[in-house]
Design an enzyme around this catalytic site. Sequence first.
Site, mmCIF file in Angstrom:
data_model
loop_
_atom_site.group_PDB
_atom_site.id
_atom_site.type_symbol
_atom_site.label_atom_id
_atom_site.label_comp_id
_atom_site.label_asym_id
_atom_site.label_seq_id
_atom_site.Cartn_x
_atom_site.Cartn_y
_atom_site.Cartn_z
ATOM 1 N N GLY A 1 33.828 -19.329 -26.648
ATOM 2 C CA GLY A 1 34.328 -20.065 -27.804
ATOM 3 C C GLY A 1 35.602 -20.797 -27.421
ATOM 4 C CE1 TYR B 1 22.304 -13.774 -25.786
ATOM 5 C CE2 TYR B 1 19.945 -14.174 -25.709
ATOM 6 C CZ TYR B 1 21.173 -14.389 -26.302
ATOM 7 O OH TYR B 1 21.270 -15.199 -27.405
ATOM 8 C CG PHE C 1 26.845 -24.206 -30.898
ATOM 9 C CD1 PHE C 1 27.056 -25.384 -31.604
ATOM 10 C CD2 PHE C 1 25.524 -23.781 -30.680
ATOM 11 C CE1 PHE C 1 25.984 -26.117 -32.094
ATOM 12 C CE2 PHE C 1 24.457 -24.512 -31.158
ATOM 13 C CZ PHE C 1 24.678 -25.675 -31.876
HETATM 14 P P1 NAD Z 1 28.474 -19.350 -28.086
HETATM 15 O O1 NAD Z 1 28.554 -18.839 -26.704
HETATM 16 O O2 NAD Z 1 28.908 -20.757 -28.343
HETATM 17 O O3 NAD Z 1 29.280 -18.438 -29.089
HETATM 18 C C1 NAD Z 1 29.466 -17.067 -28.892
HETATM 19 C C2 NAD Z 1 30.862 -16.711 -29.366
HETATM 20 O O4 NAD Z 1 31.045 -15.302 -29.209
HETATM 21 C C3 NAD Z 1 31.949 -17.388 -28.529
HETATM 22 O O5 NAD Z 1 32.960 -17.877 -29.374
HETATM 23 C C4 NAD Z 1 32.446 -16.275 -27.637
HETATM 24 O O6 NAD Z 1 33.774 -16.485 -27.205
HETATM 25 C C5 NAD Z 1 32.290 -15.079 -28.548
HETATM 26 N N1 NAD Z 1 32.175 -13.808 -27.835
HETATM 27 C C6 NAD Z 1 31.398 -13.527 -26.767
HETATM 28 N N2 NAD Z 1 31.553 -12.241 -26.391
HETATM 29 C C7 NAD Z 1 32.458 -11.695 -27.250
HETATM 30 C C8 NAD Z 1 33.044 -10.423 -27.382
HETATM 31 N N3 NAD Z 1 32.729 -9.411 -26.543
HETATM 32 N N4 NAD Z 1 33.947 -10.215 -28.368
HETATM 33 C C9 NAD Z 1 34.284 -11.203 -29.198
HETATM 34 N N5 NAD Z 1 33.774 -12.454 -29.129
HETATM 35 C C10 NAD Z 1 32.857 -12.692 -28.157
HETATM 36 O O7 NAD Z 1 26.961 -19.145 -28.555
HETATM 37 P P2 NAD Z 1 26.229 -19.597 -29.883
HETATM 38 O O8 NAD Z 1 25.134 -20.493 -29.513
HETATM 39 O O9 NAD Z 1 27.202 -20.015 -30.909
HETATM 40 O O10 NAD Z 1 25.555 -18.208 -30.319
HETATM 41 C C11 NAD Z 1 26.100 -17.403 -31.350
HETATM 42 C C12 NAD Z 1 25.215 -16.203 -31.547
HETATM 43 O O11 NAD Z 1 23.898 -16.620 -31.882
HETATM 44 C C13 NAD Z 1 25.103 -15.318 -30.309
HETATM 45 O O12 NAD Z 1 25.069 -13.966 -30.721
HETATM 46 C C14 NAD Z 1 23.765 -15.717 -29.730
HETATM 47 O O13 NAD Z 1 23.176 -14.664 -29.000
HETATM 48 C C15 NAD Z 1 22.970 -16.045 -30.982
HETATM 49 N N6 NAD Z 1 21.890 -16.993 -30.681
HETATM 50 C C16 NAD Z 1 22.145 -18.302 -30.482
HETATM 51 C C17 NAD Z 1 21.105 -19.164 -30.190
HETATM 52 C C18 NAD Z 1 21.318 -20.636 -30.002
HETATM 53 O O14 NAD Z 1 20.367 -21.336 -29.686
HETATM 54 N N7 NAD Z 1 22.489 -21.188 -30.196
HETATM 55 C C19 NAD Z 1 19.804 -18.672 -30.063
HETATM 56 C C20 NAD Z 1 19.593 -17.307 -30.245
HETATM 57 C C21 NAD Z 1 20.638 -16.469 -30.568
#
Ligand code: NAD
Length: 349
Positions: free
Chosen positions: A65, A172, A40
């Site tokens: 993703g 997490y 995202f």
């Molecule tokens: P998301 O789940 O949509 O995206 C995470 C991406 O990381 C995905 O494309 C997934 O396939 C990839 N991924 C997961 N594990 C992996 C691995 N071991 N190796 C390679 N790729 C991997 O989540 P998001 O909302 O886009 O979040 C992105 C980042 O931001 C994350 O690190 C999340 O912890 C952090 N975050 C997001 C939010 C939010 O509200 N969206 C809040 C706090 C932190």
Amino acid sequence: MGNLHSVSLLQTTNASLESRSGQRSDFSPKRILVTGGAGFLGSHLCETLLREGHHVICVDNFFTGSQRNIGHLVDFATFKAIRHDVVEPIDLEVDEIYNLACPASPPHYQADPIHTTKTSVLGALNLLELAVRLQARIFHASTSEVYGDPEVHPQVESYWGNVNPFGPRACYDEGKRVAETLFHDFHHRHGVEIRIARIFNTYGPRMRPDDGRVVSNFIVQALKGEDITIYGDGSQTRSFCYVDDLIDGFRRLMDAPASLNRPVNLGNPGEFTIRQLAELVIEQTGSSSKIVHRPLPVDDPTQRRPDISLAMRELEWQPQIPLVTGLQKTIAYFEGVLAETSPALIEVA
Ligand code: NAD
Ligand code: UDP
């Protein structure tokens, strides 16, 4: 070196030159690695960087993703996607690194909690080691979850948090806390230039309909006319940031002066109960869905709101998009997704 993946330098192309037209004459495109780039937030970040004229390598294991998130980026010859799990080392030639790889939705990060911890901890370690070799600045997507169920409200960066290390969210929360520790120590021991964003709940287009987080759940339920599932009594609060505001914060933080090697909260300080959010989604969708209650998940934080004074002062950043406006954009996106039959796919190396 058995698990080391090597990828050659990206080439400058006509397309990249075109995409840079309109840039300042002193603009110099960077080669930028975005882990989690098909997720995202990652897909929005990749798009922003490409539009600025940079070369982007997206590294993703496609756990949460999707190819549809980055399908439109094939129009940029300066974009490349690699299927890779950050738990394993990777070797690339880049100028900057954004580390976003990690499932962010509770049902997804709890599905394989050991792999989630490995993703945060080994992923951070592998990318920090790459940053040392490349002498590259590295950005880390940390989270408001490092504050756990906070006893200080709103949350300020100096607060150490209230995290249960032995519960379903710990994979997490603690994984992200250890990652911050690694960033701290690589900065102090190896001089790596670090950027740490403590991200508060962010929503918007390209969340998965089955993501499981509250905004996408409520919108999809409302659009389908299904019951809106409030966990607990709905009195718990969250602060919701629209994705465009957050990505603007990412860019400002990454480009901030060298001294900002410490965590910075990025989020929208507007605070809403989950019940208020449900009512707003029903109102904005015009849905006839009914609100139902489900059990509150274990260790679900009761309140969350960022103190963004540091970001306002150091980055001159604050969110511009109110919740109602962001919800309207997100509802329009999910209306399109639910009406679709066949998503576009791109080839991934
Ligand atoms: P998301 O789940 O949509 O995206 C995470 C991406 O990381 C995905 O494309 C997934 O396939 C990839 N991924 C997961 N594990 C992996 C691995 N071991 N190796 C390679 N790729 C991997 O989540 P998001 O909302 O886009 O979040 C992105 C980042 O931001 C994350 O690190 C999340 O912890 C952090 N975050 C997001 C939010 C939010 O509200 N969206 C809040 C706090 C932190
Ligand atoms: N939540 C809810 N219904 C849902 C999904 C989530 O009531 O269908 C609640 C959840 O219990 C939490 C809040 O909404 O109190 C935010 O949940 P989310 O998973 O989006 O993020 P996080 O808990 O990680 O902040």
